[in-house]
Design an enzyme around this catalytic site. Sequence first.
Site, PDB file in Angstrom:
ATOM      1  N   ARG A 110      40.803  30.240  37.228  1.00 26.55           N
ATOM      2  CA  ARG A 110      40.966  31.361  37.642  1.00 26.55           C
ATOM      3  C   ARG A 110      39.974  32.577  37.298  1.00 26.55           C
ATOM      4  NH1 ARG A 110      46.931  34.721  36.824  1.00 26.55           N
ATOM      5  NH2 ARG A 110      47.125  33.444  38.624  1.00 26.55           N
ATOM      6  N   HIS A 137      44.578  32.963  46.705  1.00 25.62           N
ATOM      7  CA  HIS A 137      45.455  32.403  45.670  1.00 25.62           C
ATOM      8  C   HIS A 137      46.246  31.238  46.525  1.00 25.62           C
ATOM      9  CE1 HIS A 137      47.669  31.785  42.364  1.00 25.62           C
ATOM     10  NE2 HIS A 137      48.300  33.006  42.220  1.00 25.62           N
ATOM     11  N   GLN A 140      49.552  29.844  45.270  1.00 23.44           N
ATOM     12  CA  GLN A 140      50.779  30.776  45.520  1.00 23.44           C
ATOM     13  C   GLN A 140      51.328  30.465  46.851  1.00 23.44           C
ATOM     14  OE1 GLN A 140      52.383  33.110  43.156  1.00 23.44           O
ATOM     15  NE2 GLN A 140      53.858  33.057  44.675  1.00 23.44           N
ATOM     16  N   ASP A 233      53.051  42.814  47.048  1.00 21.64           N
ATOM     17  CA  ASP A 233      52.243  42.309  46.025  1.00 21.64           C
ATOM     18  C   ASP A 233      51.825  43.768  45.193  1.00 21.64           C
ATOM     19  OD1 ASP A 233      51.088  40.885  43.757  1.00 21.64           O
ATOM     20  OD2 ASP A 233      49.402  40.168  44.965  1.00 21.64           O
ATOM     21  N   CYS A 273      54.968  37.710  44.350  1.00 18.68           N
ATOM     22  CA  CYS A 273      54.435  36.394  43.685  1.00 18.68           C
ATOM     23  C   CYS A 273      54.585  36.531  42.231  1.00 18.68           C
ATOM     24  CB  CYS A 273      52.726  36.400  44.152  1.00 18.68           C
ATOM     25  SG  CYS A 273      52.096  37.913  43.813  1.00 18.68           S
ATOM     26  N   ARG A 301      56.530  27.208  42.353  1.00 17.73           N
ATOM     27  CA  ARG A 301      55.116  26.924  41.823  1.00 17.73           C
ATOM     28  C   ARG A 301      55.161  25.868  40.977  1.00 17.73           C
ATOM     29  NH1 ARG A 301      51.609  31.311  41.284  1.00 17.73           N
ATOM     30  NH2 ARG A 301      50.069  29.075  40.874  1.00 17.73           N
TER      31      ARG A 301
HETATM   32  N1   CP Z   1      52.199  34.539  40.581  1.00 13.72           N
HETATM   33  C1   CP Z   1      50.905  34.247  39.695  1.00 13.72           C
HETATM   34  O1   CP Z   1      50.084  33.662  40.036  1.00 13.72           O
HETATM   35  O2   CP Z   1      51.494  34.522  38.370  1.00 13.72           O
HETATM   36  P1   CP Z   1      50.539  34.439  37.055  1.00 13.72           P
HETATM   37  O3   CP Z   1      49.417  35.663  37.371  1.00 13.72           O
HETATM   38  O4   CP Z   1      51.630  34.560  36.039  1.00 13.72           O
HETATM   39  O5   CP Z   1      49.889  33.236  37.137  1.00 13.72           O
HETATM   40  N1  NVA Z   2      47.229  40.301  43.286  1.00 16.89           N
HETATM   41  C1  NVA Z   2      47.429  39.948  41.964  1.00 16.89           C
HETATM   42  C2  NVA Z   2      48.134  38.555  41.971  1.00 16.89           C
HETATM   43  C3  NVA Z   2      48.671  38.129  40.759  1.00 16.89           C
HETATM   44  C4  NVA Z   2      49.256  36.665  40.714  1.00 16.89           C
HETATM   45  C5  NVA Z   2      46.528  39.885  41.300  1.00 16.89           C
HETATM   46  O1  NVA Z   2      45.193  39.361  41.469  1.00 16.89           O
HETATM   47  O2  NVA Z   2      46.363  40.365  40.071  1.00 16.89           O
END
Ligand code: CP
Ligand code: NVA
Length: 314
Positions: A110, A137, A140, A233, A273, A301
């Site tokens: 990440r 993502h 997701q 989101d 999400c 997930r």
């Molecule tokens: N939706 C998602 O990826 O959540 P997290 O940031 O908790 O991993």
């Molecule tokens: N768009 C959000 C998604 C989190 C799962 C972010 O990048 O923070």
Amino acid sequence: MALQTLKGRDLLSIADLSRDELRALIELSKHLKNVRRIGLRKLEVLKGKILGLIFEKPSTRTRVSLEVAMRELGGEALYLSSSELQLARGEPIKDTARVLDRYLDAIAARVYRHDTLVELARYASIPVINALSDVEHPLQALADVMTIEEFKGDIAKLKIAFVGDGADNVLHSLMLAVAKLGGKLYIATAKGYEPRKEILKLAQEEASETKAEIVITYDPVEAVKDADVIYTDVWVSMGQEAEREKRIRDLRHLQVNPELVKHAKKDYIFMHCLPAHRGEEVVDEIIESKNSVVWDQAENRLHTAKAVLIALLG
Ligand code: CP
Ligand code: NVA
């Protein structure tokens, strides 16, 4: 079988998957969910395999679903906060990649910048999985497609409305998935928040073959009108905190609230999400309503993470 072609590959983008591979991952996820429902949690298919998790940003769902998926599949996961790796002291990603490559069987990362993933994948011979970047993502999106089909059936027959930040990473991956599988995706956003051009182009190329429709509008009512699915989101993604005030000001008319959802089909489903910022992109009344499927979406997930790990590592 489309799954076999995924073995040893990276998953950085939904665009990395062929239509058949995407479909096969969703079908395997559904199967794994059924298997777990009847109490079969321990499948020893990844025995002896170790997944490294490099996280530059916080995570609840992605980290826990990947860790639990590895354990239930008989393998192990190693959480590596980037702040505790030598990366934090300037060791280049390409060096980190070549070292971890010698220890691990796969890496999920990440990252703030999508290029970091590309560099990691370039220098590591083992599979690299995008666990969220500023651009996409994909893990997701797999759970999102699975959830939509679970509640609403064939995605090709549905109208999905995404209301909010049009350049959102979660939306980009969903857009590529819908483009591959058919269906209508209406994106209601604000001027200056349109999807990234390169992602939109990829999605439109796919859509021209599948008859999917990707529509960008500045009118949230047009997007949600008779929609089967309403998705949103956060307005301020991780890494965008410095722009918080401006983003909220620019996007505030795109809140998913009772006034807006009354234009959708009565039995629409609400998706997010998560984590959600109640009172910003969505109000409590909607996320807690009977139309909301966010907990099933979060559960999925886990099943989709397992499918990806089996396909890449199994
Ligand atoms: N939706 C998602 O990826 O959540 P997290 O940031 O908790 O991993
Ligand atoms: N768009 C959000 C998604 C989190 C799962 C972010 O990048 O923070």
